[in-house]
Motif scaffolding. Structure first.
Motif, PDB file in Angstrom:
ATOM      1  N   UNK A   1      -5.953  -0.972  46.674  1.00 44.09           N
ATOM      2  CA  UNK A   1      -5.136  -0.699  47.451  1.00 44.09           C
ATOM      3  C   UNK A   1      -4.544   0.879  47.015  1.00 44.09           C
ATOM      4  N   UNK A   2      -4.342   1.480  45.828  1.00 51.35           N
ATOM      5  CA  UNK A   2      -4.080   2.109  45.250  1.00 51.35           C
ATOM      6  C   UNK A   2      -4.827   3.388  45.365  1.00 51.35           C
ATOM      7  N   UNK A   3      -5.946   2.589  44.933  1.00 54.16           N
ATOM      8  CA  UNK A   3      -6.484   3.874  45.365  1.00 54.16           C
ATOM      9  C   UNK A   3      -6.862   4.563  47.075  1.00 54.16           C
ATOM     10  N   UNK A   4      -7.036   3.480  47.920  1.00 55.24           N
ATOM     11  CA  UNK A   4      -6.825   3.731  48.864  1.00 55.24           C
ATOM     12  C   UNK A   4      -5.352   4.610  50.094  1.00 55.24           C
ATOM     13  N   UNK A   5      -4.670   4.692  49.611  1.00 56.17           N
ATOM     14  CA  UNK A   5      -3.299   4.320  49.430  1.00 56.17           C
ATOM     15  C   UNK A   5      -1.603   5.132  48.843  1.00 56.17           C
TER      16      UNK A   5
END
Lengths: 274, 237
Positions: free
Chosen positions: A124-128
């Motif tokens: 999620x951190x990578x995507x957002x």
């Protein structure tokens, strides 16, 4: 007054918020500066594809115990050059080539993710994006990359402008348009991966495209658009950071939302002028 | 006696199995204005790209001032068709003219005062000094073409390649453009004018190169008109 002061200052009593602010401002300047070229040269899809395509590089770096940027920056540069080469050398359209690489590499990155489950790599951190998690090293790396991108952009500005405006005329005048295109793609690759920390893979396009598009709506020259877009970019990231802190929501999406709101206002101003 | 500006001998260009130009030969002296006529697909744009050193060719010889075309960057300037320009890039008139001086200036350095002076002089010569700060996109088609001519002058090129320069230009602007072109020829510059406007070419060009993948005719415009070469080609233009 006191409430406002506390609203503005309180977040920065925390070191992680100061680091987040530094990364936000740097990325907020760098992405829109490049974005002015991206919008006028219609390279939005290319930028989006670059952001998605670095996934395997990020996973590989984490797998061998390196900072994700050590994987993201080289792989983004290689992908940018590969994209440029494929577009120049095959009969396929740019969009088709980009689509093939983008989907394939992003899928590879997602497929490789289970390999790094033992390491803390949050999808999620990578995507957002997760700017609140920026370390001292992240700040330094972002500052160095921003300085490099801005310096090269400044040095090549008039040449890049010529090639963007009239590629054939520039070639006839003796400029190496192909080399300049490759160099620009490399800068774009570096800027894209640098912005991943702040807004993530999915939303990086919002910092590259939206502030620049808004600035181009309300300015008459390219240079004015560049400066204004940097102002819009910093506003979007800093306001987004405050909102993220006070509303306790993910920073990347809020930054993208603020950028979109800025675009809406710029559109209204441009429409009112007509 | 005028020196030879462009010499092309037995030029053949092919894209895969398709031949774009076949055994093309001609020679142009300095200070001539040459009309390049031919139907769509006749090879006019290919010829310009070869002259500019941008297009490799299968066989033949192309010399610009006695040197291979690719070894002469900057000697030629290109006045583009409107469709070739990315109008999303918002540039002012003077910025476009300054592009003519870019090649000589180094990274991280601003243009030298001498370069700026040359560009400003070129813009004055094109009669557009009062428009210097205006966005290119706000000018008329004829004015835009004059700005591109000014850029070619600023570049110091002595061979100008004009690709459909008169397309979409009103009559008064055409006359004003022709006046500038004649002045440039008088100053010794060579001009190649690719055009569908046959009347404009017949009226203004000393020489004509009639192309249809190969050379259909080359020589004095009046002779080609009298021999019916242009009329025959016009049927296909």
């Amino acid at each position: 007054m006191e409430i406002l002061q506390s609203w503005l200052v309180a977040p920065f009593t925390y070191a992680f918020m100061v680091r987040a602010l530094a990364v936000s401002v740097l990325v907020g300047v760098m992405c829109p500066l490049l974005g002015t070229y991206v919008v006028t040269r219609d390279l939005g899809f290319m930028s989006d594809a670059l952001a998605h395509s670095v996934m395997p590089g990020v996973v590989a770096a984490v797998l061998v115990g390196l900072h994700p940027l050590w994987g993201a920056v080289p792989s983004a540069i290689v992908i940018a050059l590969l994209l440029g080469w494929l577009v120049h050398s095959t009969g396929l359209s740019a969009d088709t080539t980009i689509g093939i690489l983008f989907a394939g590499l992003f899928a590879l990155g997602v497929a490789l993710l289970p390999l790094v489950r033992h390491v803390s790599l949050n999808l999620e951190d990578l995507l957002l994006g997760q700017v609140l998690g920026a370390s001292q090293v992240d700040v330094m790396v972002t500052a160095i990359l921003t300085a490099v991108v801005t310096a090269v952009l400044y040095g090549l500005h008039s040449r890049l402008l010529f090639v963007s405006f009239d590629p054939l005329g520039a070639k006839v005048a003796g400029l190496s348009a192909t080399r300049l295109d490759y160099l620009f793609l490399m800068l774009l690759a570096v800027a894209t991966v640098t912005a991943l920390q702040a807004v993530g893979i999915i939303l990086v396009i919002s910092l590259l495209i939206t502030p620049a598009a808004a600035a181009l709506l309300v300015t008459r020259t390219f240079e004015h658009a560049m400066f204004l877009s940097a102002g819009f970019g910093v506003s979007a990231t800093v306001v987004g950071l405050y909102a993220s802190y006070h509303l306790n929501v993910a920073s990347g999406p809020v930054m993208a939302l603020v950028a979109t709101a800025i675009f809406a206002v710029a559109y209204a101003v441009a429409a009112a002028r007509r | 006696m005028a020196s030879v500006s462009i010499a092309v001998r037995d030029l053949t260009v092919a894209y895969g199995d398709t031949t774009a130009l076949e055994r093309v030969s001609f020679q142009i002296d300095s200070g001539q204005m040459v009309g390049v006529l031919g139907p769509n697909g006749a090879g006019k744009s290919t010829l310009f790209e070869v002259l500019a050193g941008l297009q490799p060719f299968a066989c033949g010889e192309v010399l610009i001032h006695g040197q291979p075309a690719s070894g002469n960057p900057g000697a030629l300037a290109y006045v583009p068709q409107k469709e070739r320009i990315n109008w999303r890039v918002p540039l002012s008139v003077i910025q476009v003219v300054m592009q003519g001086r870019i090649r000589g200036h180094r990274w991280l350095r601003r243009l030298r005062p001498a370069d700026i002076e040359i560009a400003e002089q070129a813009l004055r010569q094109a009669g557009l000094w009062s428009h210097r700060g205006e966005p290119m996109a706000s000018l008329s088609r004829g004015q835009q073409q004059r700005v591109f001519l000014a850029r070619s002058l600023a570049q110091g090129a002595d061979i100008l390649l004009l690709d459909e320069t008169f397309s979409g230009v009103d009559i008064r602007s055409k006359e004003s453009l022709m006046e500038i072109l004649h002045t440039l020829c008088d100053q010794g510059r060579t001009i190649l004018l690719a055009s569908h406007a046959v009347d404009q070419v017949e009226k203004n060009c000393d020489c004509c190169l009639c192309l249809n993948r190969g050379v259909v005719g080359f020589g004095r415009t009046r002779d080609l008109v009298e021999a019916g070469v242009i009329r025959n080609l016009v049927g296909t233009v």
